[in-house]
Write a protein that holds these residues in place. Structure first.
Motif, PDB file in Angstrom:
ATOM      1  N   UNK A 131     119.051   0.162 114.944  1.00 52.41           N
ATOM      2  CA  UNK A 131     119.368   1.271 115.407  1.00 52.41           C
ATOM      3  C   UNK A 131     119.813   1.641 116.632  1.00 52.41           C
ATOM      4  N   UNK A 132     120.192   0.568 117.865  1.00 48.30           N
ATOM      5  CA  UNK A 132     120.308   0.737 119.242  1.00 48.30           C
ATOM      6  C   UNK A 132     122.102   1.113 119.320  1.00 48.30           C
ATOM      7  N   UNK A 133     121.939   2.460 119.483  1.00 43.79           N
ATOM      8  CA  UNK A 133     122.942   2.405 120.198  1.00 43.79           C
ATOM      9  C   UNK A 133     123.918   1.674 121.274  1.00 43.79           C
ATOM     10  N   UNK A 134     123.288   1.097 122.290  1.00 45.30           N
ATOM     11  CA  UNK A 134     123.769   0.464 123.044  1.00 45.30           C
ATOM     12  C   UNK A 134     124.020  -0.738 122.744  1.00 45.30           C
ATOM     13  N   UNK A 135     123.116  -1.293 121.272  1.00 43.97           N
ATOM     14  CA  UNK A 135     123.482  -2.482 121.660  1.00 43.97           C
ATOM     15  C   UNK A 135     124.679  -2.013 120.770  1.00 43.97           C
ATOM     16  N   UNK A 136     125.585  -1.456 119.816  1.00 45.35           N
ATOM     17  CA  UNK A 136     126.456  -1.048 119.256  1.00 45.35           C
ATOM     18  C   UNK A 136     127.519  -0.842 120.415  1.00 45.35           C
ATOM     19  N   UNK A 137     127.875   0.004 121.604  1.00 42.76           N
ATOM     20  CA  UNK A 137     128.245   0.178 122.273  1.00 42.76           C
ATOM     21  C   UNK A 137     128.556  -1.401 122.764  1.00 42.76           C
ATOM     22  N   UNK A 138     127.862  -2.058 123.314  1.00 41.31           N
ATOM     23  CA  UNK A 138     128.947  -3.886 123.438  1.00 41.31           C
ATOM     24  C   UNK A 138     129.649  -3.996 122.794  1.00 41.31           C
ATOM     25  N   UNK A 139     129.971  -3.561 121.454  1.00 39.79           N
ATOM     26  CA  UNK A 139     130.968  -3.913 120.720  1.00 39.79           C
ATOM     27  C   UNK A 139     131.969  -2.636 120.086  1.00 39.79           C
ATOM     28  N   UNK A 140     132.523  -1.800 121.300  1.00 36.83           N
ATOM     29  CA  UNK A 140     133.454  -0.598 120.796  1.00 36.83           C
ATOM     30  C   UNK A 140     134.232  -0.537 120.886  1.00 36.83           C
ATOM     31  N   UNK A 141     135.310  -1.345 121.030  1.00 31.50           N
ATOM     32  CA  UNK A 141     136.207  -1.874 121.215  1.00 31.50           C
ATOM     33  C   UNK A 141     137.064  -2.094 119.819  1.00 31.50           C
ATOM     34  N   UNK A 142     135.664  -3.193 119.284  1.00 28.90           N
ATOM     35  CA  UNK A 142     136.326  -3.769 117.854  1.00 28.90           C
ATOM     36  C   UNK A 142     135.720  -2.281 116.827  1.00 28.90           C
TER      37      UNK A 142
END
Length: 466
Positions: free
Chosen positions: A188-199
């Motif tokens: 559930x990490x938002x920062x981990x999701x943000x690693x792939x923002x463009x994708x």
């Protein structure tokens, strides 16, 4: 119908699906579509079909392909013991007819291109019972004959991976925007999701262009492991959406120099990937959820549905865990349940009853892997529940404590699962002997191909020690 409802319907039709061939002509002409992908999901859920110019699509000739497309293994081989030549001794053609409700664009193509999913028939016009879409339709007809409609909501997990063209090397997480791969658990990490923002932006954009109704996207426990939740709805429509979403995700990932995989267990050090299926049943006459009574309590029907899942899912495991790799997900003391116990809001059991209002009471089947064909996986779980209702099967007592360390009922290998599958008369009566015999042969052939490969474990521990 009021003007707003009319506009809403028009907006939906503008993205995905039309009523008939004349509406399809208009839809394609308005978008200047020159080519159409005529696709059908095979046994593995792989898109088979033909691409043709739009004018040929409307020329009047029926699309045909050989029946053997439904007898292929995942490696493209054909089993010797598949009985298909018993039904099609010359590997004759099947006929394919477009389901206009599935018409949508192919947003990753450079030229204007559409795609449409087809249904499969024999040359005499009857539905071909081995085709996965027809398998699901046949199961849902059992519900329709009772005056019921099923509602499902799939949750599909997947991994993003660093490109790897050598199958002898282990898979690795990709590099995110920080320049570093993930190493720890990031539920559930938002920062981990943000690693792939463009994708992720591309995933949403490509999905929206096709009318795929994504509810939420979250980061799961594994390194670069995500989960997509689709809105609840009709089983066939949701299976179509999962089928199209898998294509979409792979294309989006390739745009960003990554792989996306739905393998059940792509990395030995990381959790497996599941396709959880939430399911409930609506009485069409009253529009009420038959899993809840007038007092909001669970009904006998609900308990019998759970009892059917517990009774028949072991024999249906080859469908929801279709490959040798699938069984690596079932590990004690992990987030992937390896049992068929049930309980309220209990994620350590295979059959979870989520917290909900009585109107939304449902059961979540956590057994299927994300590698399963969505049509067949939904058909399997709904068939098991249906048999439980008809046979009034009582489940065991619900569990309100951790059961993640217990393995119960689930076959531990593909061979054991296939043996249970092919010998269950109730399953044969629902799915048909032709489908069961064909599916059995495909799975056994895939196991034989797997057994011809020497694994790194064998080279590591046997080479110099035995």
């Amino acid at each position: 119908m009021d003007q707003q409802a009319h506009n809403d319907d028009h907006e939906e039709a503008a993205i995905r699906g039309v009523k008939d061939i004349e509406a399809a002509r208009t839809w394609l002409r308005e978008r200047n579509i020159q080519d159409i992908e005529c696709i059908v999901p095979d046994i593995a859920g792989v898109a088979r079909g033909k691409m043709m110019p739009t004018e040929k699509f409307f020329a009047g000739s029926t699309l045909t392909m050989p029946s053997s497309i439904f007898a292929q293994t995942i490696s493209g081989d054909y089993p010797e013991d598949d009985h298909r030549f018993q039904h099609h001794p010359t590997d004759g053609d099947l006929a394919f007819f477009p389901d206009y409700r599935t018409l949508t664009i192919v947003p990753w193509e450079s030229d204007p291109t559409a795609q449409i999913i087809h249904d499969t028939c024999t040359q005499d016009g009857s539905a071909y019972d081995v085709a996965p879409r027809n398998v699901l339709k046949n199961v849902m007809k059992l519900y329709s004959d009772e005056g019921w409609s099923a509602v499902v909501a799939p949750e599909v997990e997947f991994y993003l991976l660093k490109p790897n063209t050598d199958p002898d090397y282990p898979l690795e997480p990709p590099i995110g925007r920080s320049g570093r791969p993930e190493v720890g658990r990031q539920s559930y990490s938002i920062s981990a999701l943000n690693e792939f923002d463009e994708l992720i932006d591309d995933i949403y954009d490509l999905s929206e262009a096709q009318g795929l109704e994504i509810d939420t996207l979250i980061h799961e426990e594994g390194a670069a492991q995500m989960e997509i939740n689709l809105r609840h709805g009709d089983p066939l429509e949701l299976a179509d959406q999962v089928f199209l979403f898998k294509r979409t995700l792979r294309e989006a990932a390739l745009r960003h120099d990554m792989y996306a995989t739905f393998m059940a267990k792509p990395m030995s050090s990381q959790p497996g990937s599941a396709m959880h299926i939430h399911q409930s049943i609506i009485d069409r006459a009253t529009q009420r959820n038959i899993f809840s009574d007038d007092d909001g309590e669970m009904t006998d029907t609900f308990r019998h549905f759970v009892g059917g899942l517990q009774t028949y899912l072991p024999a249906l495991t080859p469908i929801v865990a279709p490959y040798v790799n699938s069984y690596r997900r079932f590990v004690r003391n992990s987030t992937s349940p390896c049992n068929l116990f049930w309980g309220a809001d209990n994620r350590t059991v295979g059959l979870r009853v989520p917290n909900s209002s009585p109107e939304a009471r449902r059961i979540e089947n956590r057994l299927p892997g994300s590698d399963a064909n969505p049509y067949l996986a939904i058909a399997a779980t709904m068939a098991a529940g249906y048999l439980g209702i008809k046979k009034q099967i009582e489940p065991d007592s619900p569990r309100d404590y951790s059961s993640s360390n217990q393995i119960s009922s689930i076959p531990r290998s593909l061979l054991d699962a296939v043996a249970a599958f092919e010998n269950n008369e109730d399953i044969i009566s629902v799915f048909g002997e032709k489908f069961v015999s064909t599916y059995r042969a495909i799975k056994l052939e895939e196991h034989e191909i797997f057994m011809s490969v020497i694994s790194p474990w064998e080279r590591e521990y046997l080479l110099m020690n035995v």
